[in-house]
Structure formats: structure tokens, C-alpha cells
Design an enzyme around this catalytic site. Structure first.
Site, PDB file in Angstrom:
ATOM      1  N   LEU A   1       3.794   4.250 -17.871  1.00  0.00           N
ATOM      2  CA  LEU A   1       3.767   4.212 -19.334  1.00  0.00           C
ATOM      3  C   LEU A   1       3.060   2.957 -19.844  1.00  0.00           C
ATOM      4  O   LEU A   1       2.327   3.006 -20.833  1.00  0.00           O
ATOM      5  CB  LEU A   1       5.196   4.250 -19.883  1.00  0.00           C
ATOM      6  CG  LEU A   1       6.021   5.509 -19.569  1.00  0.00           C
ATOM      7  CD1 LEU A   1       7.358   5.460 -20.305  1.00  0.00           C
ATOM      8  CD2 LEU A   1       5.265   6.766 -19.955  1.00  0.00           C
TER       9      LEU A   1
ATOM     10  N   ASP B   1       2.575  -8.023 -14.646  1.00  0.00           N
ATOM     11  CA  ASP B   1       3.282  -7.175 -13.688  1.00  0.00           C
ATOM     12  C   ASP B   1       3.556  -7.975 -12.421  1.00  0.00           C
ATOM     13  O   ASP B   1       2.905  -8.986 -12.161  1.00  0.00           O
ATOM     14  CB  ASP B   1       2.425  -5.943 -13.349  1.00  0.00           C
ATOM     15  CG  ASP B   1       3.258  -4.726 -12.970  1.00  0.00           C
ATOM     16  OD1 ASP B   1       3.353  -3.782 -13.768  1.00  0.00           O
ATOM     17  OD2 ASP B   1       3.827  -4.742 -11.844  1.00  0.00           O
TER      18      ASP B   1
ATOM     19  N   VAL C   1       9.229 -10.658 -15.216  1.00  0.00           N
ATOM     20  CA  VAL C   1       9.792 -10.845 -16.561  1.00  0.00           C
ATOM     21  C   VAL C   1      11.213 -11.417 -16.543  1.00  0.00           C
ATOM     22  O   VAL C   1      11.700 -11.895 -17.568  1.00  0.00           O
ATOM     23  CB  VAL C   1       9.761  -9.535 -17.383  1.00  0.00           C
ATOM     24  CG1 VAL C   1       8.343  -9.075 -17.644  1.00  0.00           C
ATOM     25  CG2 VAL C   1      10.611  -8.443 -16.732  1.00  0.00           C
TER      26      VAL C   1
ATOM     27  N   SER D   1      15.454   3.634 -23.778  1.00  0.00           N
ATOM     28  CA  SER D   1      15.403   4.966 -23.169  1.00  0.00           C
ATOM     29  C   SER D   1      16.484   5.828 -23.815  1.00  0.00           C
ATOM     30  O   SER D   1      17.513   5.307 -24.273  1.00  0.00           O
ATOM     31  CB  SER D   1      15.682   4.864 -21.670  1.00  0.00           C
ATOM     32  OG  SER D   1      15.963   6.139 -21.121  1.00  0.00           O
TER      33      SER D   1
ATOM     34  N   TYR E   1      21.448   1.076 -15.812  1.00  0.00           N
ATOM     35  CA  TYR E   1      20.255   1.340 -16.638  1.00  0.00           C
ATOM     36  C   TYR E   1      20.660   1.717 -18.074  1.00  0.00           C
ATOM     37  O   TYR E   1      20.067   1.228 -19.043  1.00  0.00           O
ATOM     38  CB  TYR E   1      19.482   2.471 -15.965  1.00  0.00           C
ATOM     39  CG  TYR E   1      18.160   2.855 -16.569  1.00  0.00           C
ATOM     40  CD1 TYR E   1      17.002   2.126 -16.308  1.00  0.00           C
ATOM     41  CD2 TYR E   1      18.046   3.992 -17.372  1.00  0.00           C
ATOM     42  CE1 TYR E   1      15.780   2.508 -16.839  1.00  0.00           C
ATOM     43  CE2 TYR E   1      16.831   4.382 -17.909  1.00  0.00           C
ATOM     44  CZ  TYR E   1      15.704   3.640 -17.633  1.00  0.00           C
ATOM     45  OH  TYR E   1      14.488   4.031 -18.167  1.00  0.00           O
TER      46      TYR E   1
ATOM     47  N   LYS F   1      19.604  -0.350 -21.349  1.00  0.00           N
ATOM     48  CA  LYS F   1      18.780   0.274 -22.390  1.00  0.00           C
ATOM     49  C   LYS F   1      19.512   0.320 -23.738  1.00  0.00           C
ATOM     50  O   LYS F   1      18.872   0.243 -24.797  1.00  0.00           O
ATOM     51  CB  LYS F   1      18.356   1.675 -21.949  1.00  0.00           C
ATOM     52  CG  LYS F   1      17.336   1.684 -20.786  1.00  0.00           C
ATOM     53  CD  LYS F   1      16.124   0.819 -21.059  1.00  0.00           C
ATOM     54  CE  LYS F   1      14.911   1.180 -20.187  1.00  0.00           C
ATOM     55  NZ  LYS F   1      13.791   0.246 -20.391  1.00  0.00           N
TER      56      LYS F   1
HETATM   57  N1  NAD Z   1       9.189   7.486 -17.090  1.00  0.00           N
HETATM   58  C1  NAD Z   1      10.087   7.888 -17.992  1.00  0.00           C
HETATM   59  O1  NAD Z   1      10.328   9.098 -18.135  1.00  0.00           O
HETATM   60  C2  NAD Z   1      10.828   6.877 -18.842  1.00  0.00           C
HETATM   61  C3  NAD Z   1      11.757   7.335 -19.786  1.00  0.00           C
HETATM   62  C4  NAD Z   1      12.422   6.415 -20.586  1.00  0.00           C
HETATM   63  C5  NAD Z   1      12.144   5.054 -20.471  1.00  0.00           C
HETATM   64  N2  NAD Z   1      11.253   4.631 -19.552  1.00  0.00           N
HETATM   65  C6  NAD Z   1      11.003   3.178 -19.480  1.00  0.00           C
HETATM   66  O2  NAD Z   1       9.605   2.945 -19.633  1.00  0.00           O
HETATM   67  C7  NAD Z   1       9.234   1.751 -18.934  1.00  0.00           C
HETATM   68  C8  NAD Z   1       8.077   2.076 -17.983  1.00  0.00           C
HETATM   69  O3  NAD Z   1       8.505   3.099 -17.085  1.00  0.00           O
HETATM   70  P1  NAD Z   1       7.500   3.841 -16.076  1.00  0.00           P
HETATM   71  O4  NAD Z   1       8.017   5.216 -15.899  1.00  0.00           O
HETATM   72  O5  NAD Z   1       6.109   3.629 -16.509  1.00  0.00           O
HETATM   73  O6  NAD Z   1       7.828   3.028 -14.718  1.00  0.00           O
HETATM   74  P2  NAD Z   1       6.861   2.601 -13.529  1.00  0.00           P
HETATM   75  O7  NAD Z   1       7.768   2.309 -12.375  1.00  0.00           O
HETATM   76  O8  NAD Z   1       5.760   3.589 -13.333  1.00  0.00           O
HETATM   77  O9  NAD Z   1       6.204   1.228 -14.059  1.00  0.00           O
HETATM   78  C9  NAD Z   1       6.966   0.072 -14.243  1.00  0.00           C
HETATM   79  C10 NAD Z   1       6.085  -1.151 -14.007  1.00  0.00           C
HETATM   80  O10 NAD Z   1       6.912  -2.313 -14.202  1.00  0.00           O
HETATM   81  C11 NAD Z   1       6.618  -3.231 -13.162  1.00  0.00           C
HETATM   82  N3  NAD Z   1       7.761  -4.130 -12.962  1.00  0.00           N
HETATM   83  C12 NAD Z   1       8.948  -3.852 -12.374  1.00  0.00           C
HETATM   84  N4  NAD Z   1       9.730  -4.933 -12.370  1.00  0.00           N
HETATM   85  C13 NAD Z   1       9.030  -5.923 -12.986  1.00  0.00           C
HETATM   86  C14 NAD Z   1       9.323  -7.275 -13.291  1.00  0.00           C
HETATM   87  N5  NAD Z   1      10.489  -7.842 -12.953  1.00  0.00           N
HETATM   88  N6  NAD Z   1       8.387  -8.006 -13.950  1.00  0.00           N
HETATM   89  C15 NAD Z   1       7.198  -7.443 -14.290  1.00  0.00           C
HETATM   90  N7  NAD Z   1       6.863  -6.172 -14.009  1.00  0.00           N
HETATM   91  C16 NAD Z   1       7.779  -5.417 -13.361  1.00  0.00           C
HETATM   92  C17 NAD Z   1       6.316  -2.378 -11.952  1.00  0.00           C
HETATM   93  O11 NAD Z   1       5.583  -3.081 -10.960  1.00  0.00           O
HETATM   94  C18 NAD Z   1       5.530  -1.241 -12.582  1.00  0.00           C
HETATM   95  O12 NAD Z   1       4.134  -1.515 -12.617  1.00  0.00           O
HETATM   96  C19 NAD Z   1      10.508   1.269 -18.230  1.00  0.00           C
HETATM   97  O13 NAD Z   1      11.138   0.276 -19.020  1.00  0.00           O
HETATM   98  C20 NAD Z   1      11.359   2.513 -18.159  1.00  0.00           C
HETATM   99  O14 NAD Z   1      12.727   2.210 -18.061  1.00  0.00           O
HETATM  100  C21 NAD Z   1      10.584   5.494 -18.729  1.00  0.00           C
END
Ligand code: NAD
Length: 269
Positions: A40, A59, A85, A164, A177, A181
Site C-alpha cells: 500500500l 523502510d 519507525v 485498519s 494488531y 490500530k
Molecule cells: N493489506 C491490507 O489489506 C491492509 C488492510 C488494512 C490496513 N493495512 C495497513 O496498511 C499498511 C501497509 O500494509 P501492506 O499490506 O502494504 O503491508 P506490506 O507488508 O506489504 O508493507 C509494509 C512495509 O512496511 C515496512 N516495515 C515494516 N516494519 C517497519 C518498520 N519498523 N519501519 C519501517 N518500515 C517497516 C515493510 O518492510 C514493508 O515494506 C500497514 O500499516 C497495514 O497494517 C493493510
């Protein structure tokens, strides 16, 4: 999802009718997207860049970070910073790097995230702490650093926190989680009230079931039961989360602050 350019507008439209970028909307703006190397975060970065912003991706995954920067157009448009982060000093360095590269920060997206799912019976303290640390502490670090810088710059700003639907309804197997959230929502509202007088807006989004690597890894029966609950009848696409971030980042949303926008196709409303 296929992107096409709507005739005579330059606006990028997906095959579900979604607008993913508006050329020039963010001209002169600088954005930071944490967790921007994939998923995302990368879709959000692409939408911001295609709308004229310069973007700093932060990242922990250095390899995907570099690939993402190249994909977005490389130097001059995007840059990457290795940053955990959960570490306040690393986030402070990220803000310094963004300011050095592009001269300030107007938009900050707290998006980095992890999951460590288990029922409360099996979840370890480490799994709980890891998720709280990245999501809740990470978002707090981002808010602390970004609001300080935006106050100093004195030109307003927009911060988007990625919560989320799990934080709204609670997902079994995600006590860590869901707590993080939900906490992000309270944090968003508290800090929005603190900095509104400086025209710094802070809003949260709650994506639902989005087509990403994370959801593709789920068992088919779990995917089917989730899809059955979605009134729009399909999963969301990363670009459909990115376009809401674009709206909240831009002057199209100059008045909302402290809000929570659900991006769930109507699921769990
Ligand atoms: N995919 C979904 O359906 C969904 C739904 C609701 C919320 N979200 C939220 O959206 C956000 C992105 O999700 P996604 O599906 O793209 O996940 P993803 O795992 O594809 O990407 C997450 C990114 O965050 C990076 N990351 C992890 N820990 C980190 C840290 N400590 N410092 C810096 N970077 C870090 C990872 O390396 C990765 O590149 C998240 O907060 C997730 O909880 C996702």
C-alpha cells in the site's frame, strides 16, 4: 488493475473507475511515506508522485526500497531512507534527510506495519510488543517528528495515519494488531486537536480487505468468507487506498481533521 489516461485531462483512471492521480495537484509538495518500499505504501507514493509531489520512502527493507525509488522515477522525484519507525532517533534522521533532499515536508504518511497473528492463548509477549512497537510507537514517533517540523516550517501540513478496519471491529487472532490500530485512531484525534491552530491536519484511514501480498497468502476459505461480507462485492485495490490518501494529502480536503475514513467496500459499516 489497468490504468488509462482519461481523454484531455491527464488524469489516471483505473478499470474500476477509480482516479489514482491528478497531475499537478501536489506540485511543489514534499511527502514522506513510511513502509513505502512495497504494498500500500508504494501505491500511495506512486499516486503522490504522479500528482506532482516529491516523495521520500522510509523502510527497513533496503533492497525493496531501492527498487521502489527506481520504479517511481529515481533522483529528483523520489529518494529512499532506511529507517525503523520504532526508533525515534531514526525517524528524526529521516525528517532531516527529507528536508536536505527536498527542502521541507508537507505530507507525512504513517503507513509502516507488520502482523504477528495468534490467538491470545498462543500469542507471546514478544509478538504483542513487536506489533505495538511498529504501529503505535511508530505512528507516535512519526507524529512527534512531523508535527515539530511542520510547526517550525509554519506552512501547514497534512499527516495521514494508516489504521485498519481491524481496529474498528476487532479481528480474532489479532489482539495486538487490533489494539494498535484502534490506538492509532485515538492518537490521531488527540494530536489533530493539538496542532490544528497551525493548519496541520491529521486524519486516519481504515482499509478493509485489499488485494496485497498479505491477503493473497490467506487460505481460500478465509478469502471467500471475507468477500461475502463486502457490499461492493470485491476486494479493494492498493490504488483505491492510495487515492483516499491523495485526497487527504491535498487541498481537496482542506477542512477535515481528526477524521477516520473507512476504505472497505462497505464491509463492517
Ligand atoms: N493489506 C491490507 O489489506 C491492509 C488492510 C488494512 C490496513 N493495512 C495497513 O496498511 C499498511 C501497509 O500494509 P501492506 O499490506 O502494504 O503491508 P506490506 O507488508 O506489504 O508493507 C509494509 C512495509 O512496511 C515496512 N516495515 C515494516 N516494519 C517497519 C518498520 N519498523 N519501519 C519501517 N518500515 C517497516 C515493510 O518492510 C514493508 O515494506 C500497514 O500499516 C497495514 O497494517 C493493510
Amino acid at each position: 488493475m489497468t490504468d488509462t489516461i482519461a481523454a484531455n485531462t491527464g488524469i489516471t483512471v483505473t478499470d474500476t473507475g477509480g482516479v489514482t492521480a491528478v497531475p499537478g495537484l501536489l506540485a511543489g509538495k514534499v511527502a514522506v511515506v513510511t513502509g513505502g518500499a512495497q504494498g500500500l505504501g508504494l501505491a500511495m507514493a506512486r499516486s503522490l508522485v504522479d500528482s506532482g509531489a516529491k516523495v521520500v520512502l522510509a523502510d527497513t527493507n533496503e533492497e525493496s526500497l531501492q527498487a521502489a525509488v527506481v520504479e517511481l522515477g529515481g533522483d529528483g522525484v523520489a529518494t529512499g531512507a532506511v529507517c525503523n519507525v520504532s526508533d525515534l532517533q531514526a525517524v528524526e534522521k529521516l525528517a532531516e534527510a527529507a528536508t536536505t533532499a527536498f527542502g521541507g515536508i508537507d505530507i507525512w504518511v504513517n503507513n509502516a506495519g507488520i502482523t504477528r497473528d495468534a490467538t491470545i492463548r498462543k500469542m507471546t509477549e514478544q509478538q504483542f510488543d513487536d506489533v505495538i512497537s511498529v504501529h503505535l510507537r511508530g505512528t507516535w514517533n512519526g507524529l512527534k517528528v512531523a508535527t515539530a517540523l511542520m510547526r517550525e516550517q509554519d506552512r501547514g501540513g497534512s499527516i495521514i495515519n494508516v489504521s485498519s478496519i481491524s481496529g474498528k471491529v476487532g479481528n480474532p487472532g489479532q489482539s495486538n494488531y487490533s489494539a494498535a490500530k484502534a490506538g492509532i485512531v485515538g492518537m490521531t484525534k488527540a494530536v489533530a486537536k493539538e496542532v490544528a491552530f497551525k493548519n496541520i491536519r491529521i486524519n486516519a484511514i481504515q482499509p478493509g480487505f485489499i488485494n496485497t501480498a498479505m491477503t493473497a497468502a490467506m487460505p481460500q476459505h478465509a478469502i471467500d468468507s471475507k468477500l461475502a461480507e463486502i457490499p461492493l462485492g470485491r476486494p479493494g485495490e492498493p490504488e483505491e487506498v492510495a487515492s483516499v490518501v491523495l485526497f487527504l494529502a491535498s487541498g481537496l480536503s482542506s477542512y477535515p481533521t481528526g477524521t477516520v475514513t473507512e476504505i472497505s467496500g462497505g464491509r463492517n459499516i
